[in-house]
Write an enzyme that holds these catalytic residues in place. Structure first.
Site, mmCIF file in Angstrom:
data_model
loop_
_atom_site.group_PDB
_atom_site.id
_atom_site.type_symbol
_atom_site.label_atom_id
_atom_site.label_comp_id
_atom_site.label_asym_id
_atom_site.label_seq_id
_atom_site.Cartn_x
_atom_site.Cartn_y
_atom_site.Cartn_z
ATOM 1 N N ASN A 22 29.720 75.168 25.897
ATOM 2 C CA ASN A 22 28.758 74.651 26.892
ATOM 3 C C ASN A 22 28.517 76.209 27.600
ATOM 4 O OD1 ASN A 22 26.620 74.247 27.884
ATOM 5 N ND2 ASN A 22 27.275 71.976 28.131
ATOM 6 N N ARG A 107 27.549 74.798 22.398
ATOM 7 C CA ARG A 107 25.617 74.599 22.516
ATOM 8 C C ARG A 107 24.391 75.478 22.573
ATOM 9 N NH1 ARG A 107 23.797 72.494 28.144
ATOM 10 N NH2 ARG A 107 21.558 71.304 27.336
ATOM 11 N N HIS A 196 17.505 68.914 25.727
ATOM 12 C CA HIS A 196 18.715 67.179 25.610
ATOM 13 C C HIS A 196 18.025 66.503 24.539
ATOM 14 C CE1 HIS A 196 17.866 66.356 29.958
ATOM 15 N NE2 HIS A 196 18.557 67.104 30.343
ATOM 16 N N ARG A 257 14.136 68.929 40.239
ATOM 17 C CA ARG A 257 12.926 69.501 38.778
ATOM 18 C C ARG A 257 11.320 68.618 39.747
ATOM 19 N NH1 ARG A 257 15.875 70.452 34.439
ATOM 20 N NH2 ARG A 257 16.769 72.687 33.960
ATOM 21 N N GLU A 400 27.546 64.287 24.424
ATOM 22 C CA GLU A 400 26.688 65.555 23.850
ATOM 23 C C GLU A 400 28.634 66.622 22.716
ATOM 24 O OE1 GLU A 400 24.322 66.156 27.304
ATOM 25 O OE2 GLU A 400 22.889 66.695 26.182
#
Ligand code: ADP
Length: 429
Positions: A22, A107, A196, A257, A400
């Site tokens: 990742n 990823r 996601h 965010r 993940e």
């Protein structure tokens, strides 16, 4: 070690390890998995790449006690980062030159509309991932660097891209399209892609398992609440709506965010506050959300401050929870029938107060949380709603990396399966 004689008669080691990478702009996270039992052999992180204070943390998991080793000092780029990680793995007898390594799974954040499933990376695929850089300027360049670096390290090995957007490509057009001029939107590939996705796919499947049903039999709302946060509505195993959009900025209130705001706020900041586009970008992505509201983006700290009577922290928490409730309500309407609301990721898995507050008052939707069950801390998927509840509320830890390894290995395994259909026999070395 298990070996299978090849058709030519020579013994070849069965490759059943997958390295998951990742790659972020200044970090690389990696995990080496043994797909015989889907266990971790080692995990690691290289952070602050390119800075004087780079750091590598490596934890081998093959022995008894998992002891993390640390290297510090400047690591100039991703190639150097991966080389150092490879050295750490080699020191544990897990070198990346091993014939047991079957593939490297990457990823990749943005796969646009083209990549709807995991894909073996060819030159053409890499070019297409590059073409998507304008819609994912923060993420895809780092992912591409990671892929190139890994290819240089093991050019003989299949490299697989697993896309964050892939799970959301099933969204119907009426959910994915923004109500703006169609020609302009299409010319610039502006639409809701969602992110996601690997987590939403994994968690929605696990939630069905927890309910003792198949994914096709259930409708679930997944709330992935990490530092970044997103919701998805999954009907019969397919994503039909998600909260992140063209970029990960849309939707829920996140650590830093803003999530949803009136787009006119940006014109206003430009015209009235005299801010540049880049400044607004930084404001909304890095200085907003919980951090912008109260100065902290870690939910643990926010809860501590609330316990101490801090009103700013309490308001930030309320705004965060209010947005979550709006999405639960909206997605209940989108799905029509909801079988489970599922919490995952750092906040979703660990913050009982967030789960309690997000579900409070939603009895009319069939949603109730049992305070005792909600207080239980566990790394396992679990129900936190009482038996009588019409709709299950669950906590499902996301994974993940495991999902990327599974998808990578399934893809590579399929390609190899022709040679394994008629195994001559197995011998132990
Ligand atoms: P990401 O992968 O997006 O960086 P994670 O899923 O790891 O994020 O979530 C990180 C966030 O989870 C932290 O910023 C913090 O707010 C929250 N978190 C982690 N542990 C806890 C905890 N024990 N209680 C409450 N919140 C937690």
């Amino acid at each position: 070690m298990t070996t299978t004689p090849t058709k030519e008669g020579s013994a070849a080691v069965q490759a059943r390890r997958v390295l998951v990478l990742n790659s972020g702009s200044s970090s690389v996270k990696y995990q080496l998995l043994d797909m015989n039992n889907r266990s971790r052999l080692a995990i690691g992180l290289v952070e602050r790449i390119g800075e004087e204070t780079s750091r590598l943390l490596h934890t081998p998991l093959t022995g008894g006690d998992a002891e993390t080793r640390e290297r510090t000092g400047r690591i100039p780029d991703h190639a150097a980062a991966l080389k150092e990680a490879a050295e750490e793995l080699a020191a544990d007898g897990l070198g990346l030159d091993s014939p047991e390594l079957a593939a490297i799974g990457h990823r990749v954040v943005h796969g646009g509309l083209r990549f709807t499933r995991p894909t073996v990376i060819t030159d053409e695929v890499l070019t297409e991932i590059e073409r998507l850089v304008p819609v994912a300027p923060l993420h895809n360049p780092a992912n591409i660097t990671g892929i190139r670096t890994a290819q240089a390290l093991r050019p003989d090995l299949p490299q697989v891209a697993v896309f964050d957007t892939a799970f959301h490509t099933t969204m119907p057009e009426h959910a994915a399209r923004y109500a703006i001029d169609v020609e302009t939107a299409d010319a610039h590939r502006i639409r809701r892609y969602g992110f996601h996705g690997t987590s939403h796919a994994y968690v929605s499947r696990k939630a069905a398992e927890l309910l003792g049903r198949t994914p096709e039999e259930v409708n679930v709302i997944v709330l992935h609440l990490g530092n970044g946060a997103s919701a998805s509505a999954v009907a019969a195993g397919r994503c039909v709506e998600t909260s992140m959009g063209l970029t990960p900025l849309e939707g829920l209130v996140m650590g830093t965010r803003s999530g949803d705001i009136d787009p006119a706020v940006t014109f206003h900041l430009k015209r009235v506050a005299g801010m540049s586009t880049d400044e607004i970008d930084v404001l909304l992505n890095k200085k907003s959300g919980l951090l912008g509201l109260c100065g902290d983006n870690d939910m643990r700290e926010i809860r501590r401050r609330i316990d101490d009577g801090d009103e700013r922290a309490a308001l930030a928490f309320d705004i965060y929870v209010h947005r979550l409730k709006k999405y639960i309500g909206a997605y209940s309407a989108v799905l029509g029938r909801v079988d489970a609301v599922v919490f995952t990721a750092g906040v979703g898995e660990n913050s009982a107060p967030v789960r309690e507050a997000a579900i409070a008052g939603l009895e009319e939707l069939g949603l109730v949380v049992d305070a005792g069950l909600n207080a239980v801390r566990s790394g396992e998927p679990r129900l936190i709603s009482p038996n009588y509840a019409r709709v299950a509320v669950a906590v499902v830890p996301t994974d993940e990396e495991l999902e990327i390894a599974d998808q990578t290995f399934a893809l590579v395994g399929r390609a190899e399966s022709a040679g394994q259909e008629v195994p001559v026999g197995e011998v132990d070395n």
